[in-house]
Design a protein around this motif. Sequence first.
Motif, short mmCIF file in Angstrom:
data_model
loop_
_atom_site.label_atom_id
_atom_site.label_comp_id
_atom_site.label_asym_id
_atom_site.label_seq_id
_atom_site.Cartn_x
_atom_site.Cartn_y
_atom_site.Cartn_z
N LEU A 181 0.83 -1.20 0.00
CA LEU A 181 0.00 0.00 0.00
C LEU A 181 0.87 1.26 0.00
N ILE A 182 1.85 1.29 0.89
CA ILE A 182 2.74 2.46 0.99
C ILE A 182 3.53 2.62 -0.31
N THR A 183 4.00 1.46 -0.82
CA THR A 183 4.76 1.52 -2.08
C THR A 183 3.87 2.04 -3.20
N GLY A 184 2.60 1.60 -3.21
CA GLY A 184 1.66 2.08 -4.22
C GLY A 184 1.41 3.58 -4.12
N PHE A 185 1.40 4.07 -2.88
CA PHE A 185 1.17 5.50 -2.67
C PHE A 185 2.38 6.35 -3.09
N VAL A 186 3.55 5.95 -2.62
CA VAL A 186 4.72 6.83 -2.77
C VAL A 186 5.94 6.13 -3.37
N GLY A 187 5.71 4.95 -3.99
CA GLY A 187 6.85 4.22 -4.56
C GLY A 187 7.62 5.06 -5.57
N ALA A 188 6.90 5.86 -6.36
CA ALA A 188 7.57 6.66 -7.39
C ALA A 188 8.53 7.68 -6.76
N LEU A 189 8.13 8.21 -5.58
CA LEU A 189 9.01 9.17 -4.91
C LEU A 189 10.28 8.48 -4.42
N ARG A 190 10.12 7.24 -3.93
CA ARG A 190 11.31 6.50 -3.46
C ARG A 190 12.21 6.12 -4.63
N ASP A 247 8.02 -1.07 -8.29
CA ASP A 247 7.59 -0.27 -7.14
C ASP A 247 7.64 1.22 -7.46
N ALA A 248 7.14 1.58 -8.62
CA ALA A 248 7.28 2.98 -9.06
C ALA A 248 5.93 3.65 -9.28
N GLN A 249 4.91 3.24 -8.52
CA GLN A 249 3.60 3.90 -8.66
C GLN A 249 3.53 5.15 -7.78
N ILE A 250 2.60 6.02 -8.15
CA ILE A 250 2.27 7.14 -7.28
C ILE A 250 0.74 7.12 -7.11
N GLN A 251 0.27 7.29 -5.90
CA GLN A 251 -1.18 7.29 -5.59
C GLN A 251 -1.89 6.03 -6.08
N VAL A 252 -1.20 4.91 -5.97
CA VAL A 252 -1.74 3.60 -6.36
C VAL A 252 -2.34 3.66 -7.77
N THR A 253 -1.63 4.34 -8.64
CA THR A 253 -2.09 4.52 -10.02
C THR A 253 -0.96 4.09 -10.96
N PRO A 254 -1.29 3.45 -12.10
CA PRO A 254 -0.24 3.15 -13.08
C PRO A 254 0.53 4.43 -13.42
N THR A 255 1.84 4.34 -13.43
CA THR A 255 2.65 5.55 -13.51
C THR A 255 3.66 5.46 -14.66
N LEU A 256 3.80 6.58 -15.38
CA LEU A 256 4.79 6.67 -16.46
C LEU A 256 5.75 7.80 -16.14
N PHE A 257 7.04 7.54 -16.29
CA PHE A 257 8.05 8.60 -16.18
C PHE A 257 8.40 9.02 -17.62
N VAL A 258 8.20 10.29 -17.91
CA VAL A 258 8.45 10.75 -19.29
C VAL A 258 9.35 11.99 -19.27
N PRO A 259 10.09 12.24 -20.36
CA PRO A 259 10.87 13.50 -20.45
C PRO A 259 9.92 14.70 -20.41
N TRP A 260 10.47 15.86 -19.97
CA TRP A 260 9.63 17.04 -19.73
C TRP A 260 8.83 17.43 -20.98
N ALA A 261 9.43 17.32 -22.15
CA ALA A 261 8.74 17.72 -23.38
C ALA A 261 7.48 16.89 -23.59
N GLY A 262 7.61 15.61 -23.32
CA GLY A 262 6.45 14.73 -23.46
C GLY A 262 5.38 15.06 -22.43
N TYR A 263 5.82 15.34 -21.22
CA TYR A 263 4.89 15.70 -20.14
C TYR A 263 4.13 16.99 -20.50
N GLU A 264 4.89 17.95 -20.98
CA GLU A 264 4.31 19.26 -21.37
C GLU A 264 3.27 19.06 -22.47
N ALA A 265 3.59 18.19 -23.41
CA ALA A 265 2.67 17.93 -24.52
C ALA A 265 1.39 17.28 -24.00
#
Lengths: 375, 233
Positions: free
Chosen positions: A39-48, A171-189
């Motif tokens: 549960l904790i990993t699902g919440f804040v795994g991405a931050l860790r 273990d890279a979720q945030i807020q127990v949600t499927p999570t993608l790490f993307v470069p800033w340009a992609g995020y901005e888009a």
Amino acid sequence: MFLALHEMSRARVRFGMLIGAVGLLVFLILTQQAIEGGLITGFVGALRQQSAPVLVYSVDGQRTLQGSVINPGLEAKIRGVNGVAQAGWIGQSTFTVRVGGATESDAALIGYQHPGLGDPSRLSAGRRPVGPAEAVGSAADFAIGSKVRIVASGPAAPTAPVFTVVGLAKDAQIQVTPTLFVPWAGYEAAVKAANPDATIVLPSVIAVRPVPGVADTELVDRINAASADADALTRAQAASDTPGVAQVQQSFQLIFLLYGLVVPLVTGLFFLIITFQKAAALTLLRAIGARSSALVRSLLIQVVLVVGGGIVIGIALFAPLTLVSLGAITIRFDPGAVLFWSVGLLVLGVASALVAARRVLAIDPLEATTGGGGL
Amino acid sequence: MTLVESIDTARNALEMRGITKIYTVADDVVVALDHVDLTVASDEIVALVGPSGSGKTTLCSIAGGLLSPTDGSVVVAGKEISDYSGRQLTEFRRDSVGFVFQTVNLIPFLTARENLLVVDEIGRRLGRVARDRADQLLEELGLADRAANLPAQLSGGQKQRVAIGRALMNDPSLVLFDEPTSALDSNLGDQVVHLIRNEMKARGTAAIIVTHDDRITHYADRTVHIEDGRIAK
């Protein structure tokens, strides 16, 4: 061993039921421990998992990525703090996405400005993105090659970005949600596709790396001293101080405390009762020359066998559970936690039998002459 | 002690001299034994007879190292035990005496054979020698076919015979029987006492049998009467 084993072999049902009960309690403890971890990993795994050693939120953000917005003025103050070697943007938003041809679902996007400062520290598979349309996905939710389309409406719909998952991080979720790490340009888009009216995309937090010789905690103090609007945290603090995490941990700790009381109470009471029940036999043994220490040793051997057997059963029940996921929560077999609880319960079990041991030590062999065996 | 006295002490299974046992209960002083002298020869069977509360069990308990006297000397098989510590008394009971108690005599979760072997387990741990001895004793006591039975599966007489076997497991100098026939009918009681006599005499082992039962005195070499904590003259 002679007395302990023979008694157990002649009362298999009685001891078997106790071992089973301890086993179920161990199973529940390990499962709940794993659920807490998942549960904790699902919440804040991405931050860790992200690579920046220091994250700077805006105070108004209440230490949540989505609530925090860093304006250019605050960013300039952060970058100007003595000891900052590198700083970069990190943004986070949740989008409606379509993975392959599947139905729509939610996904969190974490955009980072500089590789090594906000992207995952370690990949479990694949490679890191080389372009704005590539992403690293949380391993529990995505596969290499997955196409993730941002669902947008209106005029931006045709140009909404599609990310290709090229790497996976555990273990890279945030807020127990499927999570993608993307470069800033992609995020901005992605942000502009979901909100065409947005003229500028501001970062949620500033990721900071200290110069060599400056500790993370020292840099945190300097940044917080530099601006009353900045809320700098180390990576570990950012994870543990996320709203809700401490409350979840406290709730589980209370449950573990109750288990920590129940297991020794069950074993302690059981052995106290059987010590009373076999008082006459123990008195006879003392009368014919058995040392008190030998009888206590026999008792403790039984305690260790019962608790040890319970631990083995509990682990055997728990292990298959770690092969599956409970929804978005991953149940993991953590050898450290298993060892901690095994040793802890063994110690508590032995400690709980000390009351029964005291009773054994108090036996007066003379009682054998009266047919007693009063303890 | 003269040379003759030393030889006598060595020959005797038990020598009690001037044994006094005083209990203090609240402010009351109870004299359970008052300067008791008792000698039992090495192969002698003594019936100890007396009314309830006369001190029979206390005397037996002191002879067996279950209790220490307030005053006096107790020598069992040449060992002076009156000053033994609790730990020494435990070892003494384990190695030098045998007990058959009035009621609880067997460990309920051990078979007949294991009830004999437990003496070895808490003591010298002779292993195979002990197992052979247990089998031999069960054979002699007519219990070979009951060796694997738990006490709950044995009759009253069989239980007493197992208890006798257990009391003989450590090859004691002295066996103490406390009312061994009290829970048996007269026919079975006779059989058990007959067995006790045969086993003691066959081994040259001394025994004290505490009893209310007059029939037992016929099987004893000597009867000693005790009353109000004193041996009757």
